[in-house]
Write an enzyme that holds these catalytic residues in place. Structure first.
Site, PDB file in Angstrom:
ATOM      1  N   LYS A  99       0.829  -1.208   0.000  1.00 49.69           N
ATOM      2  CA  LYS A  99       0.000   0.000   0.000  1.00 49.69           C
ATOM      3  C   LYS A  99       0.864   1.260   0.000  1.00 49.69           C
ATOM      4  CE  LYS A  99      -3.914  -2.249   0.148  1.00 49.69           C
ATOM      5  NZ  LYS A  99      -4.889  -2.171  -0.949  1.00 49.69           N
TER       6      LYS A  99
ATOM      7  N   GLU B 251     -10.215   5.363   2.406  1.00 52.76           N
ATOM      8  CA  GLU B 251     -10.943   4.233   2.961  1.00 52.76           C
ATOM      9  C   GLU B 251      -9.904   3.200   3.369  1.00 52.76           C
ATOM     10  OE1 GLU B 251     -10.018   4.395  -0.072  1.00 52.76           O
ATOM     11  OE2 GLU B 251      -9.377   2.361  -0.580  1.00 52.76           O
TER      12      GLU B 251
ATOM     13  N   SER C  28       2.125  -9.483  -0.585  1.00 52.90           N
ATOM     14  CA  SER C  28       1.700  -8.076  -0.568  1.00 52.90           C
ATOM     15  C   SER C  28       1.883  -7.414   0.791  1.00 52.90           C
ATOM     16  CB  SER C  28       0.241  -7.972  -1.008  1.00 52.90           C
ATOM     17  OG  SER C  28      -0.575  -8.799  -0.203  1.00 52.90           O
TER      18      SER C  28
HETATM   19  C1  LIG Z   1      -1.519  -6.871   2.643  1.00 50.84           C
HETATM   20  C2  LIG Z   1      -2.629  -6.634   1.677  1.00 50.84           C
HETATM   21  N1  LIG Z   1      -2.656  -7.340   0.537  1.00 50.84           N
HETATM   22  C3  LIG Z   1      -3.631  -7.183  -0.365  1.00 50.84           C
HETATM   23  C4  LIG Z   1      -4.668  -6.300  -0.162  1.00 50.84           C
HETATM   24  C5  LIG Z   1      -5.742  -6.228  -1.195  1.00 50.84           C
HETATM   25  O1  LIG Z   1      -5.722  -5.090  -1.981  1.00 50.84           O
HETATM   26  P1  LIG Z   1      -5.289  -5.107  -3.496  1.00 50.84           P
HETATM   27  O2  LIG Z   1      -6.069  -6.168  -4.186  1.00 50.84           O
HETATM   28  O3  LIG Z   1      -5.609  -3.747  -3.958  1.00 50.84           O
HETATM   29  O4  LIG Z   1      -3.832  -5.380  -3.563  1.00 50.84           O
HETATM   30  C6  LIG Z   1      -4.696  -5.529   0.999  1.00 50.84           C
HETATM   31  C7  LIG Z   1      -5.776  -4.568   1.237  1.00 50.84           C
HETATM   32  O5  LIG Z   1      -6.020  -4.051   2.262  1.00 50.84           O
HETATM   33  C8  LIG Z   1      -3.637  -5.702   1.936  1.00 50.84           C
HETATM   34  O6  LIG Z   1      -3.606  -4.994   3.074  1.00 50.84           O
END
Ligand SMILES: Cc1ncc(COP(=O)(O)O)c(C=O)c1O
Lengths: 408, 256
Positions: free
Chosen positions: A86, A108, A376
């Site tokens: 993020k 958000e 992520s």
């Molecule tokens: C660690 C993490 N991975 C993935 C996501 C999912 O979001 P996105 O599909 O935009 O990567 C989030 C959303 O809050 C997140 O905190």
């Protein structure tokens, strides 16, 4: 409004009239940033200095051995400042906010990761910051609420609708239509009206660009498949961006919740339950009923618990340039346990969906094939949810003791 | 034609009144009672909102009304049937108000045809700007309905002219930024903005967002053609009961 951001039939900008000039301004700020090589350089050096980029690509030797199939690499977005991808989006939008001369940001948040990232950005750049978070997510992710508040942000629990991510997005839009002169809405994922899907992807593409370079240096060849979890789609778009023109299979893993057949899930592309719709300012696949009313979604991970999905991914799903799977809550917890025990790495519950998807397929691949999983985020934030999922007795005792101390 | 109705009606009173209800809130029966009182009190046009789960442009009062109506089982089919009955029973024009996903899921052409078949006169869809509305606007026009367009204080003169060129019936002028329900500052800025609207458009102007009493109505007289009251009648019905709506509406109008 000229280029309206369509990807096949998906995307667009279904905006209330009051926001049209705000979006015109945003589109033009983004277009000029995109064509200015100095801006991207400024962005990359900020990410290096503040967020520790480039993040490593870790070879997971133990997991590779465990499955006996393809070589498994992990792109470590968990090692960003604030512990998730993020940060990439938030810092980029922060630079744009400075260019546009606004003083306040709103966002958000679902898991709270985007909210925390946004609050750090606001603190660093000196912006006022308000974060909207569904009441249900406030309960699920209390530690992140604590951090947002410590960083100086105001956290507003949203008690309308299903009290999760989509409701927080609606509430942020309601703030924005009132305060757009001073305020930028830092949307956290590759969804929403144009230019957000493209803009968030542009910032997140730093993930895939690095990963491609790193695997070429390590292995001298491209991976066969890359995996990312899909909430709104920003980390997936970020990773996929590095391999769009390559013969690499792009795999997105959605939240299968209690199983697709149970109806309790958030699988918009990998189930037959979603259909075309228009909401939250854009057109995509939504989990909705025949009237067009949005359904309640379910996932163990707040960050994937969302009714819509990036219009760019919706388009890639339709033209089959990416493949979408789902992983259930139970599979995700198992993938998380295995990754912790074998590699000493703690993925976020969201990220663990990508791991579960890759683990399902790795054994059937050949030993000289290569997978990259996008981690992520890191899982420490999920300590309450994971402890519940693992039904950890010692943790429960600890919480009870702690609570008793507060009562004393 | 909606515009002709408005112009004729203006021969008797210069500022018309349009009110708003969310169909199915608090119940379809109560909606019927409210409409009955509104028409008897002298309301000139009405917006019938088909509830939507994500009403992005609505403030807390209408937002909760949407949610509650859905929880109590309001569906598009039920709303259509209800609207049909109201349009047949009362001699004023009714318009749908809803969000883009409702006509989109229904099918734009089918939605326009159904709207015409049950004798409504048009629709207001706040998240369907001109650029995204081509198919919708065409479907409405083919059925001789008014796809109501909007102006906001932030709309430029150039854009106002573009919007005016496709407008029919009337133009809905948002009195201010923000969502429905909050207060509006009835000031010189608003007067100047309504001047700009008047210069840009030849169709009548409706002004909505934040109108709640007779003083607000008096301010608008001479500056606009239609005053729109949304959240306030819902509040009145919630606080003082459905039967107080008639008196509230009558209190807004000049003494006869
Ligand atoms: C660690 C993490 N991975 C993935 C996501 C999912 O979001 P996105 O599909 O935009 O990567 C989030 C959303 O809050 C997140 O905190």
């Amino acid at each position: 409004m000229k280029h309206r951001g369509y990807y096949g039939g998906f995307g667009g900008a279904f905006l209330p009239e009051i926001l049209i000039p705000t979006f015109d301004e945003l589109v033009s700020a983004f277009e000029s940033a995109k064509t200015d090589p100095g801006f991207r350089k400024q962005y990359e050096s900020l990410m290096a200095e503040y967020s520790g980029r480039p993040t490593p690509l870790t070879f997971a030797a133990n997991l590779t051995r465990h499955f006996g199939g393809a070589k498994i690499y992990i792109k470590r977005e968990d090692l960003n400042h604030t512990g998730a991808h993020k940060a990439n989006n938030v810092m980029g939008q922060g630079l744009l906010v400075k260019k546009m001369g606004k003083q306040r940001v709103i966002a958000e948040t679902g898991a709270g990761q985007h909210g925390v990232a946004c609050a750090t950005m606001a603190a660093r750049f000196g912006f006022d910051c308000t974060i909207y978070m569904g009441e249900k997510d406030v309960m699920r992710q209390r530690p992140n609420v604590f951090w947002m508040e410590q960083l100086g942000a105001t956290v507003v629990p949203v008690t309308d609708g299903t009290k999760i991510l989509k409701d927080a997005i609606n509430q942020a839009f309601r703030d924005w239509v009132t305060n757009m002169d001073t305020t930028h809405y830092v949307l956290g994922t590759a969804c929403g009206p144009h230019p957000f899907p493209e803009m968030v992807t542009w910032f997140q593409s730093i993930i895939g660009i690095e990963a491609r370079q790193q695997i070429m240096e390590r292995e001298g060849r491209l991976p066969d498949r890359v995996y990312a979890c899909v909430g709104g789609g920003s980390n997936a778009m970020g990773l996929f961006s590095g391999f769009m023109d390559d013969p690499v299979e792009l795999v997105g893993v959605e939240a299968g919740g209690k199983g697709i057949d149970s109806g309790f899930h958030a699988a918009r592309l990998s189930s037959a339950d979603a259909s075309y719709g228009i909401a939250q300012g854009y057109k995509t696949f939504f989990l909705q009923n025949d009237d067009g009313q949005m359904k309640e979604t379910h996932s163990i991970s707040a960050g994937l618990d969302y009714v819509g999905v990036s219009p760019i991914l919706a388009h890639m799903h339709e033209n089959k340039t990416a493949r979408f799977e789902s992983a259930t809550d139970a599979e995700v917890v198992n993938a998380l346990k295995l990754t912790m025990k074998t590699e000493g790495i703690i993925p976020a519950l969201e990220s663990a969906h990508a791991f579960a998807g890759a683990f399902r397929e790795a054994p059937a691949l050949l030993r000289d094939q290569i997978l990259i999983i996008n981690q992520s985020g890191r899982g420490d934030k999920d300590i309450f949810t994971i402890a519940d999922a693992l039904n950890d007795a010692d943790w429960k005792t600890f919480i009870q003791t702690k609570a008793a101390q507060y009562h004393a | 034609m909606l515009e002709t109705y408005i112009r004729n009606r203006q021969k008797k009173k210069n500022l018309l009144l349009m009110t708003h209800i969310v169909m199915g809130y608090p119940s379809f029966d109560a909606c019927h009672d409210i409409i009955d009182q509104m028409v008897a009190a002298g309301v000139d046009l009405m917006e019938l909102q088909i509830p939507f789960s994500e009403p992005m442009a609505d403030g807390p009062v209408i937002l909760r009304a949407n949610q509650t109506a859905l929880e109590r089982g309001a569906t598009v089919v039920k709303c259509m049937a209800f609207a049909k009955e109201m349009a047949a029973r009362y001699p004023i024009p009714f318009l749908f108000m809803t969000y883009a996903n409702i006509p989109y899921k229904f099918g734009m052409a089918a939605f326009a045809k159904a709207t015409a078949d049950i004798h409504l006169t048009g629709a207001i869809v706040p998240d369907m700007p001109m650029e995204e509305g081509t198919e919708y606007i065409q479907a409405m026009q083919e059925n001789l309905l008014s796809p109501i367009q909007m102006f906001s204080p932030s709309t430029s003169d150039v854009r106002m002219a573009q919007i005016a060129s496709i407008a029919s019936g009337f133009i809905y002028c948002l009195a201010r930024k923000g969502v429905t329900g909050a207060d509006t500052d009835f000031s010189d800025d608003l007067t100047q903005y309504l001047d700009r609207c008047r210069k840009a458009a030849s169709v009548p102007l409706a002004v909505g967002f934040g109108i709640h009493d007779k003083a607000d109505m008096d301010f608008l007289r001479g500056k606009a053609d239609i005053a729109v009251i949304g959240s306030q009648t819902i509040r009145v019905a919630e606080d003082h009961g459905v039967n107080s709506v008639r008196e509230f509406i009558q209190g807004l109008l000049p003494a006869a």
